[in-house]
Design a protein around this motif. Structure first.
Motif, PDB file in Angstrom:
ATOM      1  N   GLY A 102     -11.946   0.929  29.929  1.00  0.00           N
ATOM      2  CA  GLY A 102     -12.368   2.102  30.689  1.00  0.00           C
ATOM      3  C   GLY A 102     -11.253   2.839  31.403  1.00  0.00           C
ATOM      4  O   GLY A 102     -11.446   3.951  31.890  1.00  0.00           O
ATOM      5  N   LYS A 103     -10.075   2.236  31.456  1.00  0.00           N
ATOM      6  CA  LYS A 103      -8.959   2.904  32.141  1.00  0.00           C
ATOM      7  C   LYS A 103      -8.389   4.020  31.271  1.00  0.00           C
ATOM      8  O   LYS A 103      -8.354   3.918  30.049  1.00  0.00           O
ATOM      9  CB  LYS A 103      -7.846   1.908  32.474  1.00  0.00           C
ATOM     10  N   LEU A 104      -7.922   5.068  31.928  1.00  0.00           N
ATOM     11  CA  LEU A 104      -7.223   6.121  31.213  1.00  0.00           C
ATOM     12  C   LEU A 104      -5.841   5.624  30.802  1.00  0.00           C
ATOM     13  O   LEU A 104      -5.145   4.977  31.589  1.00  0.00           O
ATOM     14  CB  LEU A 104      -7.066   7.355  32.098  1.00  0.00           C
ATOM     15  N   ILE A 105      -5.460   5.929  29.569  1.00  0.00           N
ATOM     16  CA  ILE A 105      -4.125   5.540  29.113  1.00  0.00           C
ATOM     17  C   ILE A 105      -3.061   6.190  29.996  1.00  0.00           C
ATOM     18  O   ILE A 105      -2.052   5.578  30.342  1.00  0.00           O
ATOM     19  CB  ILE A 105      -3.934   5.923  27.638  1.00  0.00           C
ATOM     20  N   TYR A 116       3.756   0.165  30.274  1.00  0.00           N
ATOM     21  CA  TYR A 116       3.556   1.222  29.283  1.00  0.00           C
ATOM     22  C   TYR A 116       4.697   1.203  28.253  1.00  0.00           C
ATOM     23  O   TYR A 116       4.449   1.296  27.054  1.00  0.00           O
ATOM     24  CB  TYR A 116       3.484   2.582  29.976  1.00  0.00           C
ATOM     25  N   ARG A 117       5.920   1.062  28.721  1.00  0.00           N
ATOM     26  CA  ARG A 117       7.065   1.005  27.809  1.00  0.00           C
ATOM     27  C   ARG A 117       6.994  -0.229  26.907  1.00  0.00           C
ATOM     28  O   ARG A 117       7.355  -0.165  25.735  1.00  0.00           O
ATOM     29  CB  ARG A 117       8.389   1.000  28.593  1.00  0.00           C
ATOM     30  N   GLY A 119       4.295  -1.562  25.809  1.00  0.00           N
ATOM     31  CA  GLY A 119       3.320  -1.226  24.771  1.00  0.00           C
ATOM     32  C   GLY A 119       3.897  -0.339  23.696  1.00  0.00           C
ATOM     33  O   GLY A 119       3.460  -0.376  22.545  1.00  0.00           O
ATOM     34  N   GLN A 120       4.903   0.457  24.050  1.00  0.00           N
ATOM     35  CA  GLN A 120       5.567   1.309  23.076  1.00  0.00           C
ATOM     36  C   GLN A 120       6.587   0.550  22.244  1.00  0.00           C
ATOM     37  O   GLN A 120       6.723   0.771  21.041  1.00  0.00           O
ATOM     38  CB  GLN A 120       6.278   2.461  23.795  1.00  0.00           C
ATOM     39  N   GLU A 121       7.326  -0.361  22.897  1.00  0.00           N
ATOM     40  CA  GLU A 121       8.502  -0.957  22.265  1.00  0.00           C
ATOM     41  C   GLU A 121       8.276  -2.376  21.741  1.00  0.00           C
ATOM     42  O   GLU A 121       8.757  -2.726  20.669  1.00  0.00           O
ATOM     43  CB  GLU A 121       9.660  -0.952  23.272  1.00  0.00           C
ATOM     44  N   THR A 122       7.557  -3.203  22.486  1.00  0.00           N
ATOM     45  CA  THR A 122       7.317  -4.600  22.073  1.00  0.00           C
ATOM     46  C   THR A 122       5.855  -4.963  22.299  1.00  0.00           C
ATOM     47  O   THR A 122       5.537  -5.841  23.112  1.00  0.00           O
ATOM     48  CB  THR A 122       8.235  -5.564  22.854  1.00  0.00           C
ATOM     49  N   TRP A 182      -0.056   2.671  22.453  1.00  0.00           N
ATOM     50  CA  TRP A 182      -0.828   3.727  23.115  1.00  0.00           C
ATOM     51  C   TRP A 182      -1.206   4.841  22.157  1.00  0.00           C
ATOM     52  O   TRP A 182      -2.286   5.414  22.265  1.00  0.00           O
ATOM     53  CB  TRP A 182      -0.039   4.263  24.309  1.00  0.00           C
ATOM     54  N   LYS A 183      -0.346   5.155  21.202  1.00  0.00           N
ATOM     55  CA  LYS A 183      -0.713   6.143  20.188  1.00  0.00           C
ATOM     56  C   LYS A 183      -1.861   5.614  19.343  1.00  0.00           C
ATOM     57  O   LYS A 183      -2.799   6.330  19.012  1.00  0.00           O
ATOM     58  CB  LYS A 183       0.484   6.483  19.299  1.00  0.00           C
TER      59      LYS A 183
END
Length: 201
Positions: A102-105, A116-117, A119-122, A182-183
């Protein structure tokens, strides 16, 4: 571990239409939500886009949006008659995002920039509080995918599964590295035709 299909098998990987959480940029994870208005339009468009593919069984995640999309794909567009079976695969359930549901990305990006980083990188290192790690989800779905490929060798395998689990399946099939969680959270109403490479752990 190297996954190998015994014969040439193509996988039609379908991301179901959007839910309201997808429309809002929220993390839905394994929450069971129906298609939104946008999602129903996307699912109808998917039917037209993949109508030329023929399959006997459509394997779907257990969530409502995936089952709705799979049911539409299993019917003849002109007559509405069912032309393929739909089989629910429990191992295809979406990633359990625990307290992130339910949280906004964008909220995670602003309030937890390091996470967040990651989730993007590792992304394999990510494990939401009270949820399931991406590494564990990958192991879970890997077994189910290999079983389907063995069962349906030299045939088209159609899988309807939401992101981010579809993202994990696609990387397993293609041999690509996992990148940018995230994408993947926001993709819906899309399809890919994949000839598996299946280089795994």
């Amino acid at each position: 571990m190297i996954l190998k299909s015994p014969a040439i098998t193509r996988v039609l990987l379908v991301r179901p239409g959007a839910t309201e959480f997808d429309d809002q940029g929220r993390i839905k994870g394994c929450m069971d939500m129906p298609l939104s208005e946008t999602g129903r339009r996307q699912a109808a468009s998917l039917v037209d886009q993949v109508a030329h593919f023929r399959c006997r069984t459509i394997y779907t995640a257990p969530c409502e949006s995936a089952r709705e999309t799979a049911d539409l794909l299993a019917r003849d567009p002109s007559s509405g008659q069912r032309v393929a079976k739909v089989k629910v695969i429990e191992a295809f359930r979406n990633l359990d995002h625990g307290l992130w549901h339910g949280k906004l990305i964008d909220e995670l990006r602003r309030n937890h920039p390091k996470l967040y980083r990651c989730g993007q990188e590792t992304p394999l290192d990510i494990c939401p509080p009270g949820g399931e790690s991406i590494s564990d989800a990958k192991s879970r779905v890997e077994k189910a995918v290999l079983k389907l490929l063995k069962k349906n060798s030299d045939d088209l395998v159609t899988i309807v599964i939401p992101d981010p689990m579809a993202w994990i399946v696609q990387t397993l099939l293609s041999g690509e590295a996992l990148a940018d969680l995230w994408k993947a959270e926001t993709d819906s109403g899309k399809w890919d035709l994949i000839e598996p490479v299946l280089s795994g752990r």
